[in-house]
Structure formats: structure tokens, C-alpha cells
Write a protein that holds these residues in place. Structure first.
Motif, PDB file in Angstrom:
ATOM      1  N   MET A   1      18.648  -1.832   0.028  1.00 62.17           N
ATOM      2  CA  MET A   1      19.381  -0.543   0.692  1.00 62.17           C
ATOM      3  C   MET A   1      18.518   0.047   2.086  1.00 62.17           C
ATOM      4  SD  MET A   1      17.636   3.137  -0.732  1.00 62.17           S
ATOM      5  CE  MET A   1      16.287   2.687   0.033  1.00 62.17           C
ATOM      6  N   SER A   2      17.043  -0.052   2.526  1.00 63.15           N
ATOM      7  CA  SER A   2      16.865   0.109   4.017  1.00 63.15           C
ATOM      8  C   SER A   2      16.716  -0.464   4.885  1.00 63.15           C
ATOM      9  CB  SER A   2      14.834   0.489   3.595  1.00 63.15           C
ATOM     10  OG  SER A   2      14.617   1.692   2.471  1.00 63.15           O
ATOM     11  N   GLY A   7      16.791   5.133   5.730  1.00 58.51           N
ATOM     12  CA  GLY A   7      15.894   5.226   4.949  1.00 58.51           C
ATOM     13  C   GLY A   7      15.641   5.916   4.152  1.00 58.51           C
ATOM     14  N   SER A   8      15.344   7.034   3.849  1.00 53.09           N
ATOM     15  CA  SER A   8      15.528   8.862   3.178  1.00 53.09           C
ATOM     16  C   SER A   8      16.963   8.073   3.161  1.00 53.09           C
ATOM     17  CB  SER A   8      14.754   9.846   4.055  1.00 53.09           C
ATOM     18  OG  SER A   8      13.306   9.519   4.739  1.00 53.09           O
ATOM     19  N   PHE A  32      12.205  -3.381   5.718  1.00 56.35           N
ATOM     20  CA  PHE A  32      11.347  -3.662   4.273  1.00 56.35           C
ATOM     21  C   PHE A  32      11.480  -4.006   2.704  1.00 56.35           C
ATOM     22  CE2 PHE A  32      11.288   0.903   6.653  1.00 56.35           C
ATOM     23  CZ  PHE A  32       9.783   0.568   7.147  1.00 56.35           C
ATOM     24  N   ILE A  33      12.145  -5.123   2.387  1.00 54.85           N
ATOM     25  CA  ILE A  33      12.876  -5.344   1.315  1.00 54.85           C
ATOM     26  C   ILE A  33      11.395  -5.939   0.255  1.00 54.85           C
ATOM     27  CG2 ILE A  33      14.739  -6.290   0.016  1.00 54.85           C
ATOM     28  CD1 ILE A  33      15.638  -3.954   2.005  1.00 54.85           C
ATOM     29  N   THR A  34      11.195  -5.601  -0.120  1.00 50.64           N
ATOM     30  CA  THR A  34      10.030  -5.882  -1.295  1.00 50.64           C
ATOM     31  C   THR A  34       9.735  -7.703  -2.303  1.00 50.64           C
ATOM     32  OG1 THR A  34       9.587  -3.601  -1.743  1.00 50.64           O
ATOM     33  CG2 THR A  34       8.637  -5.315  -3.362  1.00 50.64           C
ATOM     34  N   LYS A  77       1.485  -5.927   6.098  1.00 44.19           N
ATOM     35  CA  LYS A  77       1.538  -4.411   5.591  1.00 44.19           C
ATOM     36  C   LYS A  77      -0.241  -4.014   5.368  1.00 44.19           C
ATOM     37  CE  LYS A  77       3.037  -5.281   1.760  1.00 44.19           C
ATOM     38  NZ  LYS A  77       3.815  -6.033   1.841  1.00 44.19           N
ATOM     39  N   THR A  85       6.716  -8.275   2.065  1.00 48.08           N
ATOM     40  CA  THR A  85       7.844  -6.981   2.595  1.00 48.08           C
ATOM     41  C   THR A  85       8.772  -7.527   3.683  1.00 48.08           C
ATOM     42  OG1 THR A  85       7.026  -5.727   1.684  1.00 48.08           O
ATOM     43  CG2 THR A  85       8.412  -4.820   3.218  1.00 48.08           C
ATOM     44  N   LEU A 243       1.596   4.088  -0.351  1.00 47.73           N
ATOM     45  CA  LEU A 243       2.479   3.766  -0.705  1.00 47.73           C
ATOM     46  C   LEU A 243       3.589   4.685  -1.606  1.00 47.73           C
ATOM     47  CD1 LEU A 243       4.875   1.669   0.428  1.00 47.73           C
ATOM     48  CD2 LEU A 243       4.498   0.919  -1.112  1.00 47.73           C
ATOM     49  N   ILE A 246       5.190   7.353   0.199  1.00 42.72           N
ATOM     50  CA  ILE A 246       6.803   7.026   1.333  1.00 42.72           C
ATOM     51  C   ILE A 246       7.975   6.349   0.067  1.00 42.72           C
ATOM     52  CG2 ILE A 246       7.532   5.405   3.172  1.00 42.72           C
ATOM     53  CD1 ILE A 246       3.693   5.521   3.932  1.00 42.72           C
ATOM     54  N   GLY A 248      10.351   4.802  -2.722  1.00 49.28           N
ATOM     55  CA  GLY A 248      10.930   4.861  -3.746  1.00 49.28           C
ATOM     56  C   GLY A 248      11.646   6.553  -2.671  1.00 49.28           C
ATOM     57  N   GLY A 249      11.505   6.541  -2.043  1.00 50.99           N
ATOM     58  CA  GLY A 249      11.333   7.971  -1.703  1.00 50.99           C
ATOM     59  C   GLY A 249      10.528   9.048  -1.279  1.00 50.99           C
ATOM     60  N   THR A 250      10.167   9.420  -0.249  1.00 46.58           N
ATOM     61  CA  THR A 250       8.886  10.198   0.397  1.00 46.58           C
ATOM     62  C   THR A 250       9.144  11.270   0.127  1.00 46.58           C
ATOM     63  OG1 THR A 250      10.427  11.348   2.437  1.00 46.58           O
ATOM     64  CG2 THR A 250       9.618   8.992   3.095  1.00 46.58           C
ATOM     65  N   GLU A 252       8.757  14.505   1.410  1.00 44.83           N
ATOM     66  CA  GLU A 252       9.402  15.449   2.017  1.00 44.83           C
ATOM     67  C   GLU A 252      10.781  14.638   1.403  1.00 44.83           C
ATOM     68  OE1 GLU A 252       7.143  13.147   4.044  1.00 44.83           O
ATOM     69  OE2 GLU A 252       5.637  14.923   4.238  1.00 44.83           O
ATOM     70  N   TYR A 256      13.615  17.990  -0.158  1.00 46.84           N
ATOM     71  CA  TYR A 256      14.258  18.251   0.096  1.00 46.84           C
ATOM     72  C   TYR A 256      15.685  18.305  -1.035  1.00 46.84           C
ATOM     73  CZ  TYR A 256      19.193  16.956   2.705  1.00 46.84           C
ATOM     74  OH  TYR A 256      19.806  16.865   3.273  1.00 46.84           O
TER      75      TYR A 256
HETATM   76  C1  LIG Z   1       6.173  -1.476   1.437  1.00 51.14           C
HETATM   77  C2  LIG Z   1       6.964  -0.980   1.958  1.00 51.14           C
HETATM   78  C3  LIG Z   1       7.731  -1.561   0.542  1.00 51.14           C
HETATM   79  C4  LIG Z   1       9.809  -1.027   0.115  1.00 51.14           C
HETATM   80  N1  LIG Z   1      10.731  -1.999  -0.244  1.00 51.14           N
HETATM   81  C5  LIG Z   1      11.221  -0.924  -0.388  1.00 51.14           C
HETATM   82  C6  LIG Z   1      12.510  -1.630  -0.877  1.00 51.14           C
HETATM   83  O1  LIG Z   1      12.386  -3.304  -1.867  1.00 51.14           O
HETATM   84  N2  LIG Z   1      14.152  -1.823  -0.817  1.00 51.14           N
HETATM   85  C7  LIG Z   1      13.886  -0.650  -0.278  1.00 51.14           C
HETATM   86  O2  LIG Z   1      15.388  -0.687   0.478  1.00 51.14           O
HETATM   87  N3  LIG Z   1      13.557  -0.322   0.622  1.00 51.14           N
HETATM   88  C8  LIG Z   1      12.347  -0.434   0.625  1.00 51.14           C
HETATM   89  N4  LIG Z   1      11.318   0.178   0.996  1.00 51.14           N
HETATM   90  C9  LIG Z   1      11.873   1.418   2.035  1.00 51.14           C
HETATM   91  C10 LIG Z   1      11.600   2.872   1.318  1.00 51.14           C
HETATM   92  O3  LIG Z   1      11.953   3.479   0.880  1.00 51.14           O
HETATM   93  C11 LIG Z   1      11.879   4.068   3.147  1.00 51.14           C
HETATM   94  O4  LIG Z   1      10.249   3.021   4.090  1.00 51.14           O
HETATM   95  C12 LIG Z   1      11.694   4.945   2.882  1.00 51.14           C
HETATM   96  O5  LIG Z   1      12.607   5.802   1.765  1.00 51.14           O
HETATM   97  C13 LIG Z   1      11.498   6.209   4.200  1.00 51.14           C
HETATM   98  O6  LIG Z   1      12.590   5.885   4.849  1.00 51.14           O
HETATM   99  P1  LIG Z   1      12.031   5.650   6.204  1.00 51.14           P
HETATM  100  O7  LIG Z   1      10.647   4.542   6.333  1.00 51.14           O
HETATM  101  O8  LIG Z   1      13.591   4.918   7.003  1.00 51.14           O
HETATM  102  O9  LIG Z   1      11.864   6.701   6.991  1.00 51.14           O
HETATM  103  P2  LIG Z   1      12.883   8.131   7.132  1.00 51.14           P
HETATM  104  O10 LIG Z   1      13.339   7.477   6.327  1.00 51.14           O
HETATM  105  O11 LIG Z   1      12.591   7.506   8.891  1.00 51.14           O
HETATM  106  O12 LIG Z   1      11.920   8.940   7.050  1.00 51.14           O
HETATM  107  C14 LIG Z   1      10.597   9.639   8.352  1.00 51.14           C
HETATM  108  C15 LIG Z   1       9.829  10.610   7.685  1.00 51.14           C
HETATM  109  O13 LIG Z   1      11.019  11.703   8.201  1.00 51.14           O
HETATM  110  C16 LIG Z   1      10.713  12.599   6.924  1.00 51.14           C
HETATM  111  N5  LIG Z   1      11.893  12.677   6.639  1.00 51.14           N
HETATM  112  C17 LIG Z   1      12.972  12.062   6.271  1.00 51.14           C
HETATM  113  N6  LIG Z   1      14.396  13.295   5.869  1.00 51.14           N
HETATM  114  C18 LIG Z   1      12.942  13.819   5.672  1.00 51.14           C
HETATM  115  C19 LIG Z   1      14.020  15.807   5.086  1.00 51.14           C
HETATM  116  N7  LIG Z   1      15.339  15.713   4.459  1.00 51.14           N
HETATM  117  N8  LIG Z   1      13.176  17.144   5.407  1.00 51.14           N
HETATM  118  C20 LIG Z   1      11.377  16.730   6.076  1.00 51.14           C
HETATM  119  N9  LIG Z   1      10.873  15.217   6.421  1.00 51.14           N
HETATM  120  C21 LIG Z   1      12.196  14.302   5.971  1.00 51.14           C
HETATM  121  C22 LIG Z   1      10.068  11.237   6.188  1.00 51.14           C
HETATM  122  O14 LIG Z   1       9.380  12.077   4.728  1.00 51.14           O
HETATM  123  C23 LIG Z   1       9.145  10.634   6.496  1.00 51.14           C
HETATM  124  O15 LIG Z   1       8.488  11.287   6.792  1.00 51.14           O
HETATM  125  C24 LIG Z   1       9.581  -0.216   0.990  1.00 51.14           C
HETATM  126  C25 LIG Z   1       8.891   0.116   1.853  1.00 51.14           C
HETATM  127  C26 LIG Z   1       7.683   0.229   2.243  1.00 51.14           C
HETATM  128  C27 LIG Z   1       6.523   0.626   2.862  1.00 51.14           C
END
Ligand SMILES: Cc1cc2nc3c(=O)[nH]c(=O)nc-3n(C[C@H](O)[C@H](O)[C@H](O)COP(=O)(O)OP(=O)(O)OC[C@H]3O[C@@H](n4cnc5c(N)ncnc54)[C@H](O)[C@@H]3O)c2cc1C
Length: 264
Positions: A1-2, A7-8, A32-34, A77, A85, A243, A246, A248-250, A252, A256
Motif C-alpha cells: 500500500m504505502s 501513507g496515511s 515501507f513494505i514489511t 530501521k 522493510t 512503531l 505509526i 497500520g495507521g498513525t 493522528e 481523524y
Molecule cells: C517499520 C514499518 C513497517 C511498515 N510496514 C508497512 C507495510 O507492510 N505495508 C504498508 O503498506 N505500509 C507499511 N508501513 C507504512 C505505514 O503504514 C505508514 O508509515 C503510516 O501509515 C504513516 O504513513 P506515512 O509514513 O506516509 O506518514 P504521513 O502520512 O506522511 O504522515 C506524517 C504525519 O502526518 C500526520 N497526519 C497524517 N494525516 C493526518 C491527519 N488527517 N490529521 C493529523 N495528522 C495527520 C501523521 O500522523 C504523521 O504524524 C510501515 C511503516 C514502518 C515504519
């Protein structure tokens, strides 16, 4: 996905799967693909209708030996080092249309349903990890003495641990209650999850994420300098649990979604 730029906000992904006869041709990038460096198959989310936002995404099951698939790098990491990852690239990667999972353009809906399971499992495991780390810290505190008595005999720490255990018990009860709701809807009624259950799952993740950070940070501090040394399990737990707020959805993003469900 990411992806590097999404990401979010999953609907912002740029990877495109273009239909070409009986195939799809996929171009794009993931990050970020596990377990991405060693997977035999990946479940890939791509845009099948780029103009339709969240309603234009589809899932594919992709064998990683497919031509056009490359792992560009393994990311370094700060924690969770027992899984890799990866950053992945897809260049004119052609796969048969039958590799699509489910209906075309329904991927976002499947993703959101699957996220609920992931978030609930993560919540349960973070609660369990919290109990485990406090138990471990208490054992350490019985052995370690300072100023003439074991540090666990200091009321300041006793109160901290009792407070954290009280909150962990509440969090566990909330997670169990939410698991019951989930099981009832998913496995007894066999339907999609209600927004009420999605709300509770998101709230579990918010609650447990902050609590897990507080528990591990307190336990690390309780170990003094040894908490900062890799010989003790708390050092790894402190890094790994981070982690949770962060992945599976942060936290924040959870807030939201809950605000949206509540009609704010
Ligand atoms: C070790 C690791 C393993 C992972 N494994 C996978 C995987 O297997 N598959 C996969 O698809 N992804 C994976 N991820 C990705 C993970 O799901 C994303 O990092 C996460 O969803 C956040 O997305 P982003 O990093 O793009 O942050 P962003 O979306 O860029 O967010 C940056 C900041 O903005 C904040 N923010 C975003 N939207 C809002 C809002 N509406 N209101 C307030 N604040 C907001 C966030 O909370 C964060 O603090 C992994 C990440 C890590 C670190």
C-alpha cells in the motif's frame, strides 16, 4: 500500500495498473513494505481508475519473480529489526488479469476492512507486551538495590507501576470488548464491520499506543543505565513498541477517522 508520497492518505497512491487485453501492466513504487525483500508474493494496491480516488484502487497478488519487479532497497530501521522493510519498484510489470484480488476498484474498501483486523491484533499484542515489560521491570527492581533497599520498595515506583497496571487492565478490557464486537459482526453475522466497531478499534489503537509508549519508557527509566544497554529486553521493547503509534495507521489518523465517524 504505502508509497513515498502516500501513507496515511492511501487514496493518494500513484502506482497504476493499466488493463491491456487479458493482463494488467503495472508501473509505480512502494515503500515501507514489511518482509518485502524476501517475499515470494506481495498483495499490491494500485490505481485501476486514477481519476476516481479511493474508488479507483484494486488489489493484486503479485509473484515477486515477475519481470519488472525489483526490490530497490532494504530500509534501516530503529526497531523491529527481525523483519525487513523494503522499497519496491514496478516497471512495466505485466501480470494476468486473474491475479486481481476481488472486484476491480473495490481495493480501498477491502483495505479498510483488513486494517481493522491488523489494528485490533496490534492493540492486543501491545497490551500483552505492556504487562510483560512491567513484570520484567518488577523482577529487576527486586534484585537491584540503591541507598540500602531494593528499588521496587520505593513508593514513587510502586505508584507508577500500580497506575500503569490499572490503565493496562482497563485497556485490556476495552480491547477484549472490541474483539467481541468484531467477532460477532465478522464471524457470527458474517457481514462487514459497522462504523461503531471501526470507531472502537481506532480508539483501542489510540489508547494502547500512548499507553505502550508510557509503559516502556517508565520501565526503561526504572532500569537506570542498564535500560539503555542492549543486554536487557526493555531496550528492544522500547524501540520496537514505538512503531505501534505509526504502523497500520498513525494515532493522528485514527483520531481523524473517529472524528469523521462522530460527524465532527
Ligand atoms: C517499520 C514499518 C513497517 C511498515 N510496514 C508497512 C507495510 O507492510 N505495508 C504498508 O503498506 N505500509 C507499511 N508501513 C507504512 C505505514 O503504514 C505508514 O508509515 C503510516 O501509515 C504513516 O504513513 P506515512 O509514513 O506516509 O506518514 P504521513 O502520512 O506522511 O504522515 C506524517 C504525519 O502526518 C500526520 N497526519 C497524517 N494525516 C493526518 C491527519 N488527517 N490529521 C493529523 N495528522 C495527520 C501523521 O500522523 C504523521 O504524524 C510501515 C511503516 C514502518 C515504519
Amino acid at each position: 500500500m504505502s508509497e513515498p508520497a502516500a501513507g496515511s492518505d492511501v487514496a493518494g497512491i500513484k502506482t497504476v495498473a493499466r488493463k491491456d487485453g487479458d493482463d494488467y501492466v503495472i508501473n509505480g513504487q512502494k515503500t515501507f513494505i514489511t518482509n518485502g525483500t524476501r517475499a515470494d508474493f506481495i498483495t499490491l494496491l494500485a490505481k485501476t481508475n486514477p481519476e476516481a480516488g479511493a474508488h479507483g484502487c484494486s488489489f493484486f497478488l503479485v509473484p515477486t519473480k515477475t519481470k519488472g519487479f525489483t526490490v530497490s532497497k532494504a530500509l534501516k530501521k530503529i526497531g523491529n529489526k527481525s523483519s525487513d522493510t523494503a522499497e519496491l519498484f514496478f516497471e512495466d510489470m505485466r501480470i494476468p488479469a486473474r491475479y486481481r484480488l476481488g472486484e476491480e476498484n473495490m481495493g480501498f474498501m477491502y483495505l479498510m476492512q483488513n486494517f481493522q483486523t491488523e489494528r485490533l491484533i496490534a492493540s492486543a499484542s501491545a497490551v500483552a507486551g505492556g504487562f510483560y515489560m512491567i513484570e520484567d521491570a518488577m523482577a529487576y527492581g527486586r534484585e537491584r538495590s540503591a541507598f540500602g533497599k531494593p528499588i521496587i520498595k520505593r513508593e514513587v515506583w510502586q505508584h507508577k507501576f500500580v497506575d500503569l497496571l490499572t490503565r493496562l487492565e482497563s485497556a485490556r478490557a476495552y480491547v477484549y470488548m472490541t474483539v467481541d464486537r468484531y467477532n460477532e459482526e465478522k464471524h457470527v453475522k458474517k457481514g462487514p464491520l459497522s462504523m461503531e466497531t471501526v470507531k472502537h478499534i481506532s480508539m483501542c489503537k489510540i489508547l494502547v499506543g500512548d499507553l505502550a509508549s508510557e509503559v516502556t519508557d517508565t520501565c526503561l527509566q526504572f532500569h537506570g543505565g542498564w535500560g539503555y544497554i542492549e543486554d536487557f529486553p526493555i531496550a528492544r521493547a522500547w524501540r520496537d513498541q514505538r512503531l505501534f503509534r505509526i504502523g497500520g495507521g498513525t494515532t493522528e489518523t485514527m483520531k481523524y477517522y473517529v472524528a469523521k465517524i462522530l460527524g465532527m
